[in-house]
Design a protein around this motif. Structure first.
Motif, PDB file in Angstrom:
ATOM      1  N   ALA A  88     106.915 137.778 -25.952  1.00 19.58           N
ATOM      2  CA  ALA A  88     107.188 136.664 -26.860  1.00 19.58           C
ATOM      3  C   ALA A  88     108.163 135.712 -26.190  1.00 19.58           C
ATOM      4  O   ALA A  88     108.944 136.096 -25.301  1.00 19.58           O
ATOM      5  N   GLY A  89     108.126 134.447 -26.604  1.00 21.23           N
ATOM      6  CA  GLY A  89     109.026 133.456 -26.026  1.00 21.23           C
ATOM      7  C   GLY A  89     109.191 132.256 -26.939  1.00 21.23           C
ATOM      8  O   GLY A  89     108.405 132.040 -27.869  1.00 21.23           O
ATOM      9  N   LEU A  90     110.221 131.469 -26.663  1.00 23.38           N
ATOM     10  CA  LEU A  90     110.494 130.230 -27.385  1.00 23.38           C
ATOM     11  C   LEU A  90     110.519 129.075 -26.398  1.00 23.38           C
ATOM     12  O   LEU A  90     111.033 129.211 -25.278  1.00 23.38           O
ATOM     13  N   GLY A  91     109.975 127.934 -26.821  1.00 18.17           N
ATOM     14  CA  GLY A  91     110.022 126.725 -26.015  1.00 18.17           C
ATOM     15  C   GLY A  91     110.640 125.592 -26.805  1.00 18.17           C
ATOM     16  O   GLY A  91     110.308 125.391 -27.986  1.00 18.17           O
ATOM     17  N   PHE A  92     111.573 124.857 -26.160  1.00 21.13           N
ATOM     18  CA  PHE A  92     112.253 123.762 -26.849  1.00 21.13           C
ATOM     19  C   PHE A  92     112.845 122.798 -25.828  1.00 21.13           C
ATOM     20  O   PHE A  92     113.497 123.205 -24.873  1.00 21.13           O
ATOM     21  N   SER A  93     112.544 121.527 -25.982  1.00 18.09           N
ATOM     22  CA  SER A  93     113.124 120.454 -25.156  1.00 18.09           C
ATOM     23  C   SER A  93     112.992 120.720 -23.661  1.00 18.09           C
ATOM     24  O   SER A  93     113.921 120.457 -22.890  1.00 18.09           O
ATOM     25  N   GLY A  94     111.879 121.247 -23.239  1.00 20.55           N
ATOM     26  CA  GLY A  94     111.668 121.525 -21.822  1.00 20.55           C
ATOM     27  C   GLY A  94     112.137 122.890 -21.373  1.00 20.55           C
ATOM     28  O   GLY A  94     111.834 123.314 -20.251  1.00 20.55           O
TER      29      GLY A  94
END
Length: 313
Positions: free
Chosen positions: A178-184
């Motif tokens: 699992a992972g999170l992506g935000f603002s690059g």
């Protein structure tokens, strides 16, 4: 299509294929071709540094039913990364009767894929890598807010000996990630297990046709799964800026840390740090890459550093 790939030590005829698209929703490819299935954990082109791995094969891809893709391949030769200098266990090509069946259904929350990979390798030095693997994978992404996206993947498979493999074994594979992506930025982690049977060499879960460099560390200590299997707990993060700035068209940084244990007997193999920086300037891509494996009870301490330049035209 007749690409030839070369480096200072190896040369290969990378692909020579014919493709037919005259049937609606269907692509038929015959000849030497690149095959990348899902995340390349079981079948991939090994697109790093040396020659690519390609296949002499017949492949049919059909997507005539909405949200459903059926991908079937029969490959009679695995053209390895070793090129014309391949010898012994590192052969130029491995003949056999390989079948790759991959059926994927796309939903609103991700793609569910069922697969069967029958690896039948005829060459004497690799007979023990013949296997039959059946499993499923689910992967997708979901926006949590306008700025934050959650990605996730889970996979399970069971493998056993196949055709002329001299070993009698059965082993399991599973992955959660699992992972999170935000603002690059991206941050995440996962847990991958390639199980073991009885501790004899090549009776653990093997993936000889995968893009192996992509998994379990760039130091390449686990290209063949150890007899007691492997459990890989990892965290990773990165930053990518795809828009031009300060004369650079795009830049990306990726870092990962792995902790390796055996699946059987609870042995701590070691840990590894990986890092890569890439910059794109016009038609050039500059890459700096680093791997640092700290051995505990498997292999030896190893550090690797690469600098490369790619040119696209």
């Amino acid at each position: 299509m007749f690409p030839i790939v070369a480096d200072p030590e190896n040369i290969e005829l990378n692909r020579i294929q014919l493709q037919y698209k005259g049937i609606a929703g269907t692509v038929l490819t015959v000849g030497r071709q690149r095959i990348n299935l899902d995340d390349q954990r079981f079948v991939g082109s090994v697109g790093w540094r040396d020659n690519e791995q390609t296949f002499d094969a017949v492949r049919i891809e059909n997507s005539s039913i909405r949200n459903l893709k059926i991908d079937l391949t029969y490959a009679w030769s695995d053209r390895t990364i070793w090129g014309i200098d391949g010898v012994g266990a590192n052969q130029q090509a491995v003949s056999g009767d390989n079948v790759f069946a991959n059926v994927a259904y796309k939903t609103t929350v991700g793609t569910l894929t069922g697969f069967a990979y029958l690896v039948d390798q005829d060459e004497t030095v690799v007979l023990a890598k013949s296997s039959q693997t059946y499993g499923a994978r689910f992967a997708g992404a979901h926006p949590l807010t306008k700025a934050v996206k959650l990605s996730y993947a889970a996979s399970y498979a069971r493998q056993s000996d196949y055709r002329n493999n001299p070993n009698d074994y059965s082993a399991e594979y599973y992955l959660v990630e699992a992972g999170l992506g935000f603002s690059g930025f991206t941050i995440g982690g996962g847990y991958e297990v390639l199980g073991a049977d009885n501790g004899v060499a090549l009776t653990s879960f093997q993936t000889p046709l995968a893009t192996l460099h992509k998994f379990q560390g760039w130091a390449d200590k686990f290209l063949a799964t150890p007899p007691n299997g492997i459990r890989d707990l990892y965290v990773q993060g990165g930053y990518a800026k795809p828009k031009p700035f300060a004369g650079v068209d795009a830049i990306a940084l990726n870092v990962a840390w792995h902790d390796y244990d055996s699946d059987r007997l609870n042995v701590n193999y070691g840990s590894e740090l990986n890092a890569q920086l890439s910059m794109k300037v016009k038609k050039f891509t500059f890459i700096a890459k680093y791997a640092d494996y700290d051995a505990k009870a498997f292999a030896t301490d190893t550090r690797k550093f690469w600098l490369s330049v790619e040119y696209a035209y």
